[in-house]
Motif scaffolding. Structure first.
Motif, PDB file in Angstrom:
ATOM      1  N   LYS A 178       9.844   2.690  -5.762  1.00  0.00           N
ATOM      2  CA  LYS A 178       9.096   3.770  -5.567  1.00  0.00           C
ATOM      3  C   LYS A 178       7.628   3.694  -5.937  1.00  0.00           C
ATOM      4  O   LYS A 178       6.912   4.035  -5.201  1.00  0.00           O
ATOM      5  CB  LYS A 178       9.621   4.965  -6.359  1.00  0.00           C
ATOM      6  CG  LYS A 178      10.867   5.550  -6.175  1.00  0.00           C
ATOM      7  CD  LYS A 178      11.392   6.611  -7.023  1.00  0.00           C
ATOM      8  CE  LYS A 178      12.810   7.137  -6.749  1.00  0.00           C
ATOM      9  NZ  LYS A 178      13.169   7.879  -7.915  1.00  0.00           N
ATOM     10  N   ASN A 179       7.448   2.665  -6.676  1.00  0.00           N
ATOM     11  CA  ASN A 179       5.874   2.367  -6.929  1.00  0.00           C
ATOM     12  C   ASN A 179       5.220   1.335  -6.092  1.00  0.00           C
ATOM     13  O   ASN A 179       4.101   0.818  -6.580  1.00  0.00           O
ATOM     14  CB  ASN A 179       5.837   1.941  -8.500  1.00  0.00           C
ATOM     15  CG  ASN A 179       6.362   3.106  -9.416  1.00  0.00           C
ATOM     16  OD1 ASN A 179       6.098   4.196  -9.287  1.00  0.00           O
ATOM     17  ND2 ASN A 179       7.144   2.386 -10.468  1.00  0.00           N
ATOM     18  N   LEU A 180       6.113   0.975  -4.998  1.00  0.00           N
ATOM     19  CA  LEU A 180       5.465  -0.089  -3.941  1.00  0.00           C
ATOM     20  C   LEU A 180       4.891   0.444  -2.843  1.00  0.00           C
ATOM     21  O   LEU A 180       4.594  -0.426  -2.147  1.00  0.00           O
ATOM     22  CB  LEU A 180       6.364  -1.226  -3.922  1.00  0.00           C
ATOM     23  CG  LEU A 180       6.983  -1.846  -5.235  1.00  0.00           C
ATOM     24  CD1 LEU A 180       8.164  -2.897  -4.848  1.00  0.00           C
ATOM     25  CD2 LEU A 180       5.809  -2.852  -5.751  1.00  0.00           C
ATOM     26  N   LYS A 181       5.029   1.694  -2.653  1.00  0.00           N
ATOM     27  CA  LYS A 181       4.523   2.200  -1.407  1.00  0.00           C
ATOM     28  C   LYS A 181       3.181   1.824  -0.883  1.00  0.00           C
ATOM     29  O   LYS A 181       3.226   1.669   0.348  1.00  0.00           O
ATOM     30  CB  LYS A 181       4.776   3.895  -1.740  1.00  0.00           C
ATOM     31  CG  LYS A 181       6.246   4.277  -1.539  1.00  0.00           C
ATOM     32  CD  LYS A 181       6.124   5.639  -1.578  1.00  0.00           C
ATOM     33  CE  LYS A 181       7.705   6.318  -1.560  1.00  0.00           C
ATOM     34  NZ  LYS A 181       7.890   7.842  -1.789  1.00  0.00           N
ATOM     35  N   ASN A 182       2.299   1.671  -1.624  1.00  0.00           N
ATOM     36  CA  ASN A 182       0.778   1.337  -1.405  1.00  0.00           C
ATOM     37  C   ASN A 182       0.649  -0.233  -1.534  1.00  0.00           C
ATOM     38  O   ASN A 182      -0.430  -0.539  -0.975  1.00  0.00           O
ATOM     39  CB  ASN A 182       0.011   2.171  -2.274  1.00  0.00           C
ATOM     40  CG  ASN A 182      -0.057   3.529  -2.123  1.00  0.00           C
ATOM     41  OD1 ASN A 182       0.354   4.197  -1.043  1.00  0.00           O
ATOM     42  ND2 ASN A 182      -0.087   4.338  -3.070  1.00  0.00           N
ATOM     43  N   LYS A 183       1.836  -0.812  -1.793  1.00  0.00           N
ATOM     44  CA  LYS A 183       1.416  -2.537  -2.241  1.00  0.00           C
ATOM     45  C   LYS A 183       2.272  -3.184  -0.892  1.00  0.00           C
ATOM     46  O   LYS A 183       1.930  -4.325  -0.880  1.00  0.00           O
ATOM     47  CB  LYS A 183       2.123  -2.754  -3.393  1.00  0.00           C
ATOM     48  CG  LYS A 183       1.354  -2.241  -4.677  1.00  0.00           C
ATOM     49  CD  LYS A 183       1.774  -2.715  -5.970  1.00  0.00           C
ATOM     50  CE  LYS A 183       1.037  -2.008  -7.154  1.00  0.00           C
ATOM     51  NZ  LYS A 183       1.642  -2.396  -8.548  1.00  0.00           N
ATOM     52  N   ILE A 184       3.063  -2.522  -0.319  1.00  0.00           N
ATOM     53  CA  ILE A 184       3.656  -3.505   0.710  1.00  0.00           C
ATOM     54  C   ILE A 184       3.646  -2.578   1.957  1.00  0.00           C
ATOM     55  O   ILE A 184       3.639  -1.540   1.981  1.00  0.00           O
ATOM     56  CB  ILE A 184       5.525  -3.694   0.213  1.00  0.00           C
ATOM     57  CG1 ILE A 184       6.233  -2.420   0.099  1.00  0.00           C
ATOM     58  CG2 ILE A 184       5.371  -4.700  -0.910  1.00  0.00           C
ATOM     59  CD1 ILE A 184       7.507  -2.712  -0.071  1.00  0.00           C
ATOM     60  N   SER A 185       4.107  -3.155   3.132  1.00  0.00           N
ATOM     61  CA  SER A 185       4.181  -2.628   4.762  1.00  0.00           C
ATOM     62  C   SER A 185       5.059  -1.658   4.689  1.00  0.00           C
ATOM     63  O   SER A 185       6.207  -1.756   3.812  1.00  0.00           O
ATOM     64  CB  SER A 185       4.308  -3.538   5.699  1.00  0.00           C
ATOM     65  OG  SER A 185       5.327  -4.202   5.534  1.00  0.00           O
ATOM     66  N   PRO A 186       5.348  -0.694   5.381  1.00  0.00           N
ATOM     67  CA  PRO A 186       6.320   0.256   5.793  1.00  0.00           C
ATOM     68  C   PRO A 186       7.700  -0.510   6.106  1.00  0.00           C
ATOM     69  O   PRO A 186       8.807   0.111   5.557  1.00  0.00           O
ATOM     70  CB  PRO A 186       5.869   1.074   6.834  1.00  0.00           C
ATOM     71  CG  PRO A 186       4.307   1.067   6.853  1.00  0.00           C
ATOM     72  CD  PRO A 186       4.099  -0.018   6.213  1.00  0.00           C
TER      73      PRO A 186
END
Length: 260
Positions: free
Chosen positions: A241-249
């Protein structure tokens, strides 16, 4: 014949016997080393190294220690696979034939270092990266299959190495070390005993690629079961949940599917 001549003949005989055994031992060591390194490089596409080979010609057995398969670039561990010992029993007379017959191979103390990391917003794992090397040829294009068959035919005509057949391969006391810094995972997962029959390069034998497919499928199943049945699933979900802005969709969807 006096005693002195008997002693001289005995010394000569023992010397010749020692030289023959030493030559056979060297020959077996070379065959085994080439076999492991060549097959490993060909199937996995990674460098394979061997620590030590102990050959007993009279016992028709070999002990190989400290086998290492190099990891892919960018991952933490130097090796993706380390094996403590491989014990081999073979038919001595087959060394002088076109096909070497190995009665059994026991692989003991193997560790697979499974890693998941983020690289340029993409999630990578080293086990999936090996799949192209062990995938079934059925998933290849017709053109690739034709090229592969042509190369195989050419290699057979030029072939210098011997064929071999392994009656049984057993994998004991193996484990997976699952590691991911960004998912906060570092866990050892013990694997069940695995056994495979009729493996080799000889006609009608199961190829190494097929055996590796089964091994890797079993490993991934064990990892998935450990996550589902253990306490890791909820922990990983929170991390995702905390990785949304750190990895590609695409990578996010892949993680969500994996740990759903």
């Amino acid at each position: 014949m006096n005693k002195k001549k008997i002693i001289i003949l005995l010394v000569v005989f023992l010397s010749l016997a020692f030289l023959i055994l030493d030559f056979l031992s060297y020959r077996v060591d070379k065959i085994v080393k080439n076999l492991i390194i060549d097959q490993g490089n060909q199937v996995l596409g990674q460098q394979v190294s061997i620590g030590k080979i102990d050959t007993s010609i009279l016992g028709s057995s070999i002990k190989i220690s400290n086998i290492e398969i190099k990891n892919l670039d960018g991952f933490k561990n130097k090796n993706i696979i380390q094996i403590k010992n491989i014990n081999v029993n073979y038919e001595l007379t087959s060394l002088f034939k076109d096909t070497i017959v190995i009665k059994d191979i026991n692989i003991d103390g193997a560790t697979l270092y499974y890693e998941v990391l983020i690289n340029n917003k993409e999630v990578r794992d080293n086990v999936s990266s090996f799949k192209p090397a062990v995938k079934n040829s059925a998933s290849s294009s017709n053109k690739e299959i034709e090229i592969s068959k042509e190369l195989e035919t050419k290699n057979k005509s030029k072939k210098k190495n011997k064929d071999f057949i392994i009656n049984q391969i057993t994998i004991n006391n193996s484990k997976v070390n699952a590691f991911s810094e960004f998912l906060d995972i570092n866990k050892d997962i013990n694997l069940n005993k695995m056994s495979f029959n009729n493996v080799g390069t000889a006609e009608k034998s199961t190829k190494f690629k097929e055996v590796l497919q089964m091994v890797f499928a079993n490993i991934l199943l064990n990892i998935n079961n450990e996550i589902i049945q253990g306490d890791l699933k909820n922990k990983i979900k929170d991390k995702v949940k905390n990785l949304k802005n750190k990895i590609s969709p695409e990578s996010l969807k892949k993680l969500e599917r994996t740990f759903r």
